[in-house]
Design a protein around this motif. Structure first.
Motif, PDB file in Angstrom:
ATOM      1  N   THR A   1      -6.949  -7.956   1.693  1.00  0.00           N
ATOM      2  CA  THR A   1      -7.037  -6.501   1.571  1.00  0.00           C
ATOM      3  C   THR A   1      -6.077  -5.845   2.545  1.00  0.00           C
ATOM      4  OG1 THR A   1      -9.390  -6.651   0.976  1.00  0.00           O
ATOM      5  CG2 THR A   1      -8.552  -4.499   1.670  1.00  0.00           C
TER       6      THR A   1
ATOM      7  N   SER B   1      -4.608  -2.412   4.301  1.00  0.00           N
ATOM      8  CA  SER B   1      -5.048  -1.061   4.638  1.00  0.00           C
ATOM      9  C   SER B   1      -4.085  -0.482   5.662  1.00  0.00           C
ATOM     10  CB  SER B   1      -6.479  -1.072   5.184  1.00  0.00           C
ATOM     11  OG  SER B   1      -6.561  -1.819   6.382  1.00  0.00           O
TER      12      SER B   1
ATOM     13  N   GLY C   1      -2.426   5.416   1.553  1.00  0.00           N
ATOM     14  CA  GLY C   1      -3.445   4.365   1.579  1.00  0.00           C
ATOM     15  C   GLY C   1      -4.395   4.447   0.410  1.00  0.00           C
TER      16      GLY C   1
ATOM     17  N   ILE D   1       0.850  -1.187   0.000  1.00  0.00           N
ATOM     18  CA  ILE D   1       0.000   0.000   0.000  1.00  0.00           C
ATOM     19  C   ILE D   1       0.884   1.236   0.000  1.00  0.00           C
ATOM     20  CG2 ILE D   1      -0.175   0.092   2.534  1.00  0.00           C
ATOM     21  CD1 ILE D   1      -3.181   0.783   2.107  1.00  0.00           C
TER      22      ILE D   1
END
Length: 122
Positions: free
Chosen positions: A68, A70, A54, A50
């Protein structure tokens, strides 16, 4: 400088886990962040990354959407949400920090944390 991954454990196939990465001595908002994993007897592989804000993320998961990444720069934390886990996801998962133009390729990661073990088994 220390990165500490946590949140691993034993989960059944199809289950979910959220891994966390906490930093001390390092302000994560200045670093691209990545997650890597290493299964027993295998080389370390790049999982996800990332960018600083973000706003952009890269995920190598062939089953799109299972993992995922984050971040919460205010909390100096990075996360990896893992859904639909499979036995082949069993590995030690590491978070790492980079200041690299190739961060999305899993290249140039300078700081590494101690990993957290994820075991997917029934």
């Amino acid at each position: 400088v220390q990165l500490q991954a946590s949140g691993g454990g034993l989960v059944q196939p199809g289950g979910s886990l959220e891994l966390s990465c906490a930093a001390s001595g390092l302000t994560l908002r200045y670093y691209q962040m990545g997650w890597f994993r290493q299964a027993p007897g295998q080389e370390r592989e790049f999982v996800a990354a990332i960018n600083l804000s973000g706003g952009a993320a890269y995920n190598v998961d062939s089953d799109k959407g299972r993992f995922t990444i984050s971040r919460d720069n205010a909390k100096n934390m990075v996360y990896l949400q893992m859904n639909g886990l499979k036995p082949e996801d069993t590995a030690v998962y590491y978070c790492a920090a980079a200041q690299s133009a190739d961060w999305y390729l899993g290249v140039g990661y300078k700081y590494w944390g101690q990993g957290t073990l994820v075991t997917v088994s029934s």
